[in-house]
Structures are given as C-alpha cells and as structure tokens.
Scaffold this active site. Structure first.
Site, short mmCIF file in Angstrom:
data_model
loop_
_atom_site.label_atom_id
_atom_site.label_comp_id
_atom_site.label_asym_id
_atom_site.label_seq_id
_atom_site.Cartn_x
_atom_site.Cartn_y
_atom_site.Cartn_z
N LYS A 13 2.89 11.86 6.76
CA LYS A 13 1.67 11.40 7.86
C LYS A 13 2.51 12.16 9.27
O LYS A 13 1.89 13.03 9.55
CB LYS A 13 1.62 9.86 7.77
CG LYS A 13 0.63 9.04 6.92
CD LYS A 13 0.36 8.44 7.45
CE LYS A 13 -0.63 7.06 6.02
NZ LYS A 13 -1.79 8.14 6.35
N ASP A 72 9.73 3.05 1.76
CA ASP A 72 8.50 4.16 2.00
C ASP A 72 8.69 3.93 3.42
O ASP A 72 7.42 2.67 4.02
CB ASP A 72 7.56 3.36 0.60
CG ASP A 72 6.01 3.80 1.27
OD1 ASP A 72 5.75 5.06 2.36
OD2 ASP A 72 5.15 3.75 0.73
N PHE A 114 1.28 -1.44 0.42
CA PHE A 114 0.41 -0.06 0.01
C PHE A 114 0.71 1.20 -0.50
O PHE A 114 1.78 1.45 1.48
CB PHE A 114 -0.46 0.08 1.20
CG PHE A 114 -2.15 1.30 1.20
CD1 PHE A 114 -3.16 1.46 0.54
CD2 PHE A 114 -1.58 2.39 1.89
CE1 PHE A 114 -4.69 1.97 0.05
CE2 PHE A 114 -2.31 3.67 1.37
CZ PHE A 114 -3.51 2.87 1.04
#
Length: 402
Positions: free
Chosen positions: A258, A229, A144
């Site tokens: 984030k 990531d 993801f």
C-alpha cells in the site's frame, strides 16, 4: 453535494463493463491533491480513507510524483533477468528504515503475504526440520491478508471465502488477542504465526496489552517465526514505522505494501531476517515486476519521506486529536472508537443508522469514508490532514449519526 450529471453516466458504464468486486460509494473522482479530491461534476471532498492506507502521504505528493517522472524518463522495466541501478539502493534504504536485514520485493500486498507464507514453509522444512508437507501456520480469526486463493483459505469472512474452494490446507485459526489459544495451537509442525498487529478490515481492532509480547516469547521458545502483516498498519499510519513497534516487539518477517508505493504504483515487500529470507535461492521465487526500476524509485522516495520522522510525528499528534474528537461522540450516536494514530474504527450505535447510510451522509457533506461490517466506519485520512479538516470531518460525522 448530490449524485448528478456525469457521475451517473460513469457509474452506469462501470456497472456494465466492470466485473463486481468492491461496493463503492456513488462518487466518481477525477482529480486529487493532498487530502482533497474532486469528482467529475466538480464537487470537492476530503478523503478520509486514503486508499485503505495506500495514500498515507496524500494524493500526488510532489516528492513522489517527481521521483516517478524522473524514473519514467530513464528506465521503467528490466524484469529481474537483469540488475537495475535502483533495486539495491531501494532494498538497502528500506532495510535501514525498518531495522531489518533483507528485502524481498513484490507488487501487491497479497503477493507479499503469499511470499511470506512460502518463505516460512521453506524455512520450516529446511531449517526447523518439519516433515514433508506438514508445516502449519497459525492465523487469527477475523483476519484480512488479501484475496488470493491461499489467503482466503484461512479467512472466516464468508464474502471472501465461500465458493472459492478447494482450499489450501496448513492453517490453524485462533481468536485474535487470545494468547492461551495461540499457545495451545503451537506444535512441532508450526512454522509461523501470521497476524496483523491491528486488524484493519475487522474494524481497526487493537489487541490486548501484552498480547504480542507473549506471542514473541512463545515464538522464541518454540522456534517459530513471527510474521507481522503491516500492509495497512505500517509506514507511519499509527505513528511508528511498524504498528508492532507500539508493543516494543520485533517480528522475524514483516509484510509491507500500500503506502510503500506512495499511491502511485503497487509496491510491496517482505522484510526481515536474512537467515530466513535467505532460504530462497536463485530461481526459486520471482516476479517480473517485483523490484522493477519504477517501483524502486518511488519506493525510495517513500523511504525518504519516512526517514525524517515528520509523518510519524504528524500521525501521533493529529491522531491523538482525531481520537479525542471521536471519543467525544461516544454515547451520541457512536458506540465505540478504537485505533492508533490517524487510524480509527468507529462503531455506530445500533439504534442509529447503518454504516452505509452514514457513509452516504458524509459524502453529501463532503467527506469520503467507507463502512466495514455494516456498522463500523474506518477513518484513515492522509497524514497531511490538518486539525481544521479533522474538525470538519468529525462535525460532519456527528450530524450524520444523529
């Protein structure tokens, strides 16, 4: 705590006017501080999701709120048509924190991943010598990385992928953690290997020991970029600045997001080698808000919090305690626990309830958590959580699964 009063009216309005994307729990939050949130009916909860790690420092951390307010009184946006007095400082401080050489600022995590893909392809053509439009990027199954069209092109999650084509070519998928499969997929046109060091959406999946060391060696041998990531896993979530640090491995590029915005505004970045990010020349990439003064001011405050090591230490120590308590539930309604630091994937025993049912039960006990893939809970409390609050959440989980 039950769904009542104003909660229903807010949810009804959301459903009428807001296009569907997530499937939220029926709770409407109106206030928050630290690890606690309050809904519109006055019920209080512990936040054990942290905005999918966007709230690593808790809600409304005083240092982050102060930085945002101070900048709001000075300058908010210039666009990148002009310089601003926060951009260079943010890039320098973030590079020093992460041990990297250059910073490419963007806004959302997906934009950071898209930018890393663009940079890797450009590097492949201009430096490695890959033929025109032939560059390939190796990715992992169950990944993801975001929801843009290019990113979902290499997703094997039907909900994220199906009916959004035609898709972007140039990606090869291999099983996560299978070094032999990665080695077999690498060829002369391979530009990069892009993976999460710990797969979040898949259920906090930790790779086998030595996997990323093997990937690093393969990249060095074949002149391939390694891209980590770290949008969910980075910035102290697992007890280190990068989750990849646990493997004693360095990537060529990292994507961050984030928590880099402190739960206040979206801030993301690609950080890494100057000779790789340096393939971008003026006018070849950009973002109106990427690196804008508000983002840089908040990002600098985040870097300041991380530079002391306090939050890395809290994640390590309290994460060890969280995993100890959760592992005590294995065989008692819990099938397996995975993760690092204050991040855990908790598989619910198939004989017990579904993840959604357990999430609802936890909500009724004052704990906000969320399921992924039917029977897995992701637990990621803010790094300001306390031992007593961890005990409360785990005790509530024990009751929920039984």
């Amino acid at each position: 705590m039950t769904e009542q009063g104003r909660t229903t009216s807010f949810i009804t309005r959301d459903e009428k006017w807001g296009a569907h994307n997530y499937h939220p729990l029926p709770v409407v939050i109106s206030e928050a501080e630290g690890a606690s949130v309050t809904d519109v009916d006055g019920n209080q909860y512990l936040d054990f999701l942290s905005g999918y790690s966007a709230l690593n420092f808790g809600h409304r951390h005083p240092a982050l709120v102060a930085a945002a307010r101070e900048q709001l009184d000075r300058l908010t946006l210039t666009s990148r048509a002009f310089h601003n007095d926060q951009f260079g400082l943010f890039c320098e401080e973030l590079a020093e924190l992460t041990g990297t050489e250059m910073v490419l600022t963007m806004n959302t995590g997906a934009e950071a991943v898209e930018s890393a893909i663009k940079v890797a392809r450009k590097w492949a053509y201009e430096v490695k010598g890959v033929g025109f439009d032939a560059a390939e990027i190796i990715v992992a199954s169950n990944n993801f990385h975001g929801r843009t069209t290019t990113i979902v092109s290499f997703s094997d999650d039907a909900a994220a992928h199906d009916n959004y084509g035609p898709f972007t070519p140039g990606f090869i998928t291999v099983p996560f953690g299978d070094l032999d499969a990665v080695r077999a997929a690498v060829g002369p046109n391979t530009a990069a290997i892009l993976m999460e060091p710990i797969q979040g959406e898949a259920g906090v999946i930790v790779p086998p020991a030595g996997f990323f060391a093997g990937v690093r060696a393969l990249c060095d041998e074949q002149n391939v970029l390694m891209i980590s990531d770290e949008i969910q896993s980075g910035l102290a979530r697992t007890g280190t600045v990068f989750a990849l640090d646990h493997d004693e491995v360095r990537a060529d590029l990292y994507t961050l997001g984030k928590a880099l915005g402190g739960g206040i505004i979206p801030v993301s970045a690609v950080v890494g080698r100057a000779d790789v990010l340096g393939v971008l020349k003026p006018g070849q990439h950009g973002s109106t808000f990427g690196g804008y003064p508000m983002a840089c001011a908040v990002g600098r405050a985040v870097v300041g919090l991380l530079s002391t090591g306090e939050f890395q230490q809290r994640s390590t120590e309290l994460g060890g305690y969280l995993h100890e308590r959760l592992n005590g539930l294995v065989g008692k309604g819990i099938a397996e626990v995975r993760g690092r630091g204050l991040w855990a994937g908790v598989d619910i025993d198939p004989a017990a309830r579904t993840g959604r049912e357990v999430s609802m039960s936890l909500r009724d006990q004052g704990i906000l958590c969320k399921e992924t893939h039917q029977r897995t809970l992701r637990m990621a409390p803010p790094l300001v959580i306390t031992r007593d609050e961890i005990d409360h959440a785990v005790d509530a989980l024990a009751e929920a699964v039984n």
